[in-house]
Write an enzyme that holds these catalytic residues in place. Structure first.
Site, short mmCIF file in Angstrom:
data_model
loop_
_atom_site.label_atom_id
_atom_site.label_comp_id
_atom_site.label_asym_id
_atom_site.label_seq_id
_atom_site.Cartn_x
_atom_site.Cartn_y
_atom_site.Cartn_z
CG HIS A 38 -1.88 1.16 1.18
ND1 HIS A 38 -3.16 1.04 0.71
CD2 HIS A 38 -1.72 2.47 1.51
CE1 HIS A 38 -3.76 2.21 0.76
NE2 HIS A 38 -2.91 3.10 1.24
CB CYS A 39 2.04 3.41 -2.60
SG CYS A 39 3.15 4.80 -2.83
N PRO A 40 1.39 5.11 0.46
CG PRO A 40 2.70 5.83 2.25
CD PRO A 40 2.48 4.67 1.32
#
Ligand SMILES: [Zn+2]
Ligand SMILES: [Zn+2]
Length: 382
Positions: free
Chosen positions: A181-183
């Site tokens: 999951h890439c912020p």
């Protein structure tokens, strides 16, 4: 009158908590006794299940921590995306407003053509891939009954998980071929947007390296000029400083020594110097950090594995090594083939049309089934 089952359950739970709290002879306030009764209820429910193990206890105890981290990451995702857009936009504005006039003034036609072509190409690549990476859903497994082969069942979604699918706590759903999951995207990186994510990282790194290398002399000139201004300010405070308003435009490439002040400094000159310093520092630091991340993802893609599979594969590798066997990832089709599958290259011309130019083609496969996925007999639900 009809009553919602969830509200009935909630009522029963409140009644039970209140009655169990009142049974205690303690003179503690009611709210403390209620919390204590709730904790006791939790402990009893954990001990009641025969399936409870250390993982369940760990998950239950740290659930508030996980929830807080997930919630904060989800909320900060929007802030991070705004930050990427603002920082990248500021570099683009400096490039067009400050650097382009200097390039047109200083360089030969051949260098001007190179800077114009490369600079605009990299801006298009960064913008296109970032937009696609944040707006393309990563891919989700079907929630209705179907014939898709699966390897386990998600404990949180209670749906079958196809191979390479993992649950994301921040998105709160299962993701096909989940990488992470890439912020910075405020999105999961999965089967359908993995290529956009990598192409964005690569083009951003190339853009940062380009700005850092080509702007090095400008940075030194601007830094020296600002130091000179500061020095003059200290010598004669209150007197308007005169200096090299056109320093950057007049100096040939590579020359960092400035001449005798001829024209007065203006606010515009100082802004130009500060913009150049800001651009060089930002692109140099981002280039190093992003370059390392891009390199690591390139290594993973060469091996045909995701970031999550890197951990599971290394565990499996050690386990089989102890048995004197060699582990090979079932999704590793060879280095070149891995890249072709990842980038969607089916013909030689695709290296240009699908890799060097922005392309919105769909990835190879549907993310549910994989060609060479052998059934592992010792696979346990995760
Ligand atoms: Zn799930
Ligand atoms: Zn996610």
């Amino acid at each position: 009158m009809r009553c919602c089952p969830s509200s009935v359950l909630h009522l029963l739970r409140c009644v039970r908590l209140r009655s169990s709290a009142r049974r205690g002879r303690s003179r503690l306030p009611l709210w403390i006794r209620e919390i204590w009764a709730y904790i006791r209820l939790l402990v009893h429910s954990l001990c009641f299940s025969s399936l409870t193990d250390s993982d369940v206890v760990f998950d239950s105890v740290f659930e508030p921590v996980f929830w807080t981290v997930d919630y904060v990451t989800r909320w900060f995702g929007t802030v991070f995306v705004c930050l990427v857009v603002i920082l990248t936009g500021s570099i683009m504005v400096i490039s067009y407003v400050v650097l382009l006039p200097l390039v047109l003034y200083k360089y030969s036609p051949l260098w001007i053509a190179w800077h114009l072509c490369y600079g605009n190409w990299i801006i298009v690549m960064i913008s296109f891939h970032y937009y696609k990476a944040i707006t393309t859903p990563p891919g989700y497994p079907p929630t209705e009954k179907n014939d898709t082969p699966f390897v386990s069942v998600c404990k949180k979604c209670i749906i079958p998980k196809p191979a390479r699918t993992h649950h994301c706590g921040i998105c709160n759903r299962c993701i096909l071929k989940m990488d992470h999951h890439c912020p910075w995207l405020n999105n999961c990186v999965g089967h359908f947007n993995h290529r956009y994510f990598f192409s964005f990282c690569l083009s951003m790194t190339l853009g940062c390296i380009y700005c850092s290398i080509s702007g090095r002399n400008l940075f030194l000139e601007a830094y020296n000029a600002l130091e000179h201004i500061k020095h003059l300010d200290m010598e004669k405070p209150g007197i308007p400083v005169t200096g090299m308003g056109l320093l950057i435009g007049l100096l040939p490439p590579g020359q960092t020594n400035f001449q005798t002040p001829a024209t007065p400094y203006t606010l515009k000159d100082k802004m130009i110097y500060k913009s150049i310093i800001y651009m060089w520092v930002l692109t140099s630091t981002a280039g190093v950090a992003l370059g390392a991340l891009t390199f690591w993802h390139a290594v993973l893609i060469s091996r045909g594995e995701t970031s999550i599979e890197r951990h599971t594969n290394s565990k499996e590798m050690k386990r089989m090594m102890k048995q004197g066997r060699v582990y090979r990832s079932p999704f590793n089709y060879g280095r070149l083939n891995n890249w072709k599958i990842f980038l969607g290259v089916e013909r030689t011309s695709h290296w240009v049309t699908r890799v060097l130019l922005p392309s919105g083609h769909a990835p190879h496969g549907n993310g549910l089934t994989w060609d060479a996925f052998p059934a592992r007999k010792d696979l346990t639900p995760v």
